[in-house]
Design an enzyme around this catalytic site. Sequence first.
Site, PDB file in Angstrom:
ATOM      1  N   ASP A  87      -5.308  11.964  -2.274  1.00 16.26           N
ATOM      2  CA  ASP A  87      -4.692  12.347  -1.004  1.00 16.26           C
ATOM      3  C   ASP A  87      -3.206  12.557  -1.259  1.00 16.26           C
ATOM      4  O   ASP A  87      -2.497  11.633  -1.662  1.00 16.26           O
ATOM      5  CB  ASP A  87      -4.901  11.235   0.036  1.00 16.26           C
ATOM      6  CG  ASP A  87      -4.424  11.638   1.422  1.00 16.26           C
ATOM      7  OD1 ASP A  87      -3.888  12.761   1.565  1.00 16.26           O
ATOM      8  OD2 ASP A  87      -4.586  10.837   2.356  1.00 16.26           O
ATOM      9  N   HIS A 140       0.878  -1.170   0.000  1.00 20.13           N
ATOM     10  CA  HIS A 140       0.000   0.000   0.000  1.00 20.13           C
ATOM     11  C   HIS A 140       0.914   1.218   0.000  1.00 20.13           C
ATOM     12  O   HIS A 140       1.577   1.511   0.995  1.00 20.13           O
ATOM     13  CB  HIS A 140      -0.882  -0.055   1.255  1.00 20.13           C
ATOM     14  CG  HIS A 140      -2.084   0.837   1.195  1.00 20.13           C
ATOM     15  ND1 HIS A 140      -3.103   0.665   0.298  1.00 20.13           N
ATOM     16  CD2 HIS A 140      -2.431   1.916   1.948  1.00 20.13           C
ATOM     17  CE1 HIS A 140      -4.030   1.590   0.488  1.00 20.13           C
ATOM     18  NE2 HIS A 140      -3.641   2.367   1.481  1.00 20.13           N
ATOM     19  N   LYS A 194     -10.054   6.650  -3.417  1.00 22.52           N
ATOM     20  CA  LYS A 194      -9.062   7.671  -3.053  1.00 22.52           C
ATOM     21  C   LYS A 194      -7.722   7.203  -3.614  1.00 22.52           C
ATOM     22  O   LYS A 194      -7.353   6.038  -3.451  1.00 22.52           O
ATOM     23  CB  LYS A 194      -9.053   7.749  -1.521  1.00 22.52           C
ATOM     24  CG  LYS A 194      -7.862   8.397  -0.861  1.00 22.52           C
ATOM     25  CD  LYS A 194      -8.250   8.836   0.544  1.00 22.52           C
ATOM     26  CE  LYS A 194      -7.110   8.740   1.530  1.00 22.52           C
ATOM     27  NZ  LYS A 194      -7.451   9.298   2.845  1.00 22.52           N
ATOM     28  N   GLU A 230      -7.289  15.942  -0.761  1.00 23.05           N
ATOM     29  CA  GLU A 230      -6.968  15.826   0.664  1.00 23.05           C
ATOM     30  C   GLU A 230      -5.529  16.273   0.925  1.00 23.05           C
ATOM     31  O   GLU A 230      -4.605  15.818   0.254  1.00 23.05           O
ATOM     32  CB  GLU A 230      -7.165  14.355   1.079  1.00 23.05           C
ATOM     33  CG  GLU A 230      -6.885  14.069   2.535  1.00 23.05           C
ATOM     34  CD  GLU A 230      -7.292  12.640   2.920  1.00 23.05           C
ATOM     35  OE1 GLU A 230      -8.097  12.000   2.188  1.00 23.05           O
ATOM     36  OE2 GLU A 230      -6.798  12.150   3.942  1.00 23.05           O
ATOM     37  N   LYS A 275     -10.734  11.576  12.407  1.00 24.95           N
ATOM     38  CA  LYS A 275     -10.011  10.356  12.794  1.00 24.95           C
ATOM     39  C   LYS A 275      -9.983  10.271  14.310  1.00 24.95           C
ATOM     40  O   LYS A 275      -9.510  11.212  14.971  1.00 24.95           O
ATOM     41  CB  LYS A 275      -8.590  10.363  12.230  1.00 24.95           C
ATOM     42  CG  LYS A 275      -8.562  10.314  10.715  1.00 24.95           C
ATOM     43  CD  LYS A 275      -7.184  10.069  10.155  1.00 24.95           C
ATOM     44  CE  LYS A 275      -7.235   9.938   8.643  1.00 24.95           C
ATOM     45  NZ  LYS A 275      -5.910   9.737   8.025  1.00 24.95           N
ATOM     46  N   LYS A 306      -3.636   7.651  -3.679  1.00 24.64           N
ATOM     47  CA  LYS A 306      -2.540   8.210  -2.893  1.00 24.64           C
ATOM     48  C   LYS A 306      -1.487   8.722  -3.863  1.00 24.64           C
ATOM     49  O   LYS A 306      -0.902   7.935  -4.619  1.00 24.64           O
ATOM     50  CB  LYS A 306      -1.925   7.131  -1.987  1.00 24.64           C
ATOM     51  CG  LYS A 306      -2.907   6.462  -1.056  1.00 24.64           C
ATOM     52  CD  LYS A 306      -3.528   7.411  -0.058  1.00 24.64           C
ATOM     53  CE  LYS A 306      -2.572   7.789   1.038  1.00 24.64           C
ATOM     54  NZ  LYS A 306      -3.290   8.504   2.139  1.00 24.64           N
ATOM     55  N   GLU A 344     -13.855   6.141   4.955  1.00 23.08           N
ATOM     56  CA  GLU A 344     -12.856   5.249   4.345  1.00 23.08           C
ATOM     57  C   GLU A 344     -12.504   4.144   5.348  1.00 23.08           C
ATOM     58  O   GLU A 344     -11.341   3.773   5.486  1.00 23.08           O
ATOM     59  CB  GLU A 344     -11.614   6.044   3.934  1.00 23.08           C
ATOM     60  CG  GLU A 344     -10.993   6.813   5.102  1.00 23.08           C
ATOM     61  CD  GLU A 344      -9.797   7.680   4.736  1.00 23.08           C
ATOM     62  OE1 GLU A 344      -9.556   7.915   3.546  1.00 23.08           O
ATOM     63  OE2 GLU A 344      -9.109   8.114   5.672  1.00 23.08           O
ATOM     64  N   ASP A 356      -6.480  16.666   6.673  1.00 22.04           N
ATOM     65  CA  ASP A 356      -6.294  15.411   7.407  1.00 22.04           C
ATOM     66  C   ASP A 356      -5.157  15.624   8.411  1.00 22.04           C
ATOM     67  O   ASP A 356      -5.394  15.877   9.592  1.00 22.04           O
ATOM     68  CB  ASP A 356      -6.001  14.275   6.411  1.00 22.04           C
ATOM     69  CG  ASP A 356      -5.726  12.960   7.120  1.00 22.04           C
ATOM     70  OD1 ASP A 356      -5.916  12.888   8.347  1.00 22.04           O
ATOM     71  OD2 ASP A 356      -5.309  11.976   6.466  1.00 22.04           O
TER      72      ASP A 356
HETATM   73  C1  MUC Z   1      -4.396   9.007   5.108  1.00 24.12           C
HETATM   74  O1  MUC Z   1      -3.517   9.840   4.972  1.00 24.12           O
HETATM   75  O2  MUC Z   1      -5.532   9.365   4.896  1.00 24.12           O
HETATM   76  C2  MUC Z   1      -6.199   6.499   4.947  1.00 24.12           C
HETATM   77  C3  MUC Z   1      -6.531   5.725   3.892  1.00 24.12           C
HETATM   78  C4  MUC Z   1      -5.352   5.341   3.263  1.00 24.12           C
HETATM   79  O3  MUC Z   1      -5.219   4.634   2.267  1.00 24.12           O
HETATM   80  O4  MUC Z   1      -4.317   5.902   3.905  1.00 24.12           O
HETATM   81  C5  MUC Z   1      -4.776   6.486   5.079  1.00 24.12           C
HETATM   82  C6  MUC Z   1      -4.031   7.634   5.572  1.00 24.12           C
HETATM   83 MG    MG Z   2      -4.980  11.439   4.442  1.00 26.52          MG
END
Ligand code: MUC
Ligand code: MG
Length: 373
Positions: free
Chosen positions: A198, A22, A167, A224, A273, A169, A327, A249
């Site tokens: 994000d 991941h 989402k 994000e 969170k 990354k 999420e 976040d």
């Molecule tokens: C984050 O930064 O949001 C939440 C879902 C994901 O894939 O990573 C996290 C951390």
């Molecule tokens: Mg995040």
Amino acid sequence: MSHTLIESIQTVIVDLPTIRPHKLAMHTMQQQTLVIIRMRCSDGIEGIGESTTIGGLAYGNESPESIKTNIDSHLGPLLIGQDAANINAAMLRLDKAAKGNTFAKSGLESALLDAQGKRLGLPVSELLGGRVRDSLEVAWTLASGDTDRDIAEAEQMLDIRRHRLFKLKIGANEVSADLKHVIAIKKALGERASVRVDVNQYWDESQAIRACRMLGDNGIDLIEQPISRINRAGQVRLNQRSPAPIMVDESIESVEDAFSLAADGAASVFALKIAKNGGPRAVLRTAQIAEAAGIALYGGTMLEGAVGTLASAHAFVTLNALTWGTELFGPLLLTEEIVTEAPVYRDFQLQVPRTPGLGLTLDEERLAFFSRK
Ligand code: MUC
Ligand code: MG
């Protein structure tokens, strides 16, 4: 009057493999490490909680090892002998004696709530004032690092009706490469899915200005944490300029952060969170600040396992509006469970149990097997 007392608090570090690497901007996860808290009370009831972060110290101020040490040496001893049923008093005692440590406090608050729910025969959501829904829409993170693999993964999630919010990354690559990746995925999925990104703070403001415009113009629904949590003035400017809504976040490390972000107008969406606020009750204080300020809500995760995920879910089902969904997919990223019955995901939603406490039972054998020795 005789009180039910907290008799012991045990912490265990649990390492669980992930279904695939991941990739986040700051770290690639090959496994996830949970800190599981077991709080035993004088009436024989055990409350369970979870304090989980991502990538050791790569993401936040606390690591699994520091969480365990701080609970074992500082926070836990403060609670021994205290009234197990008075969650306000217990958490105030921790806040008075220890600054920050919201991840550790979140696991302890979850364990207190789980124990009290079991004691009263009520789900944690009802202790938090009552649920207004029984399930939560859950996004999935596409983070294999490969565009075609991410598209195939999203198609599969749509086919099996597990997720329709995705989402991505980004932030680790050149901005142009990341934008190409995101736009290709949005193009492939079209109107069948909501695509969000994000950046995990990896852009500076000069990069973010153009990138946010490109993302907004190409149908990306939500951006994000594009820039550093430290650059508050930049966040305010970006929030005014970006055509797609900006969600904070990392900027929220406490309920007080949430207040000052709202006061400054630094975002139009808050990621909630439990770990960043100090527990399921604490995160609802941040939600109330957002609601009062007209800021929309999203139920975030630190990729917790079943315990932390349901602790979050019990808080989120009490909220009036979760405009951007949640999420809470952490358990689905792991190949193994340490509870007897895994959380149920169906029709794009996580079902939140109505059984007492969090609604989970630890699987002793599996917990022992995956616990760090
Ligand atoms: C984050 O930064 O949001 C939440 C879902 C994901 O894939 O990573 C996290 C951390
Ligand atoms: Mg995040």
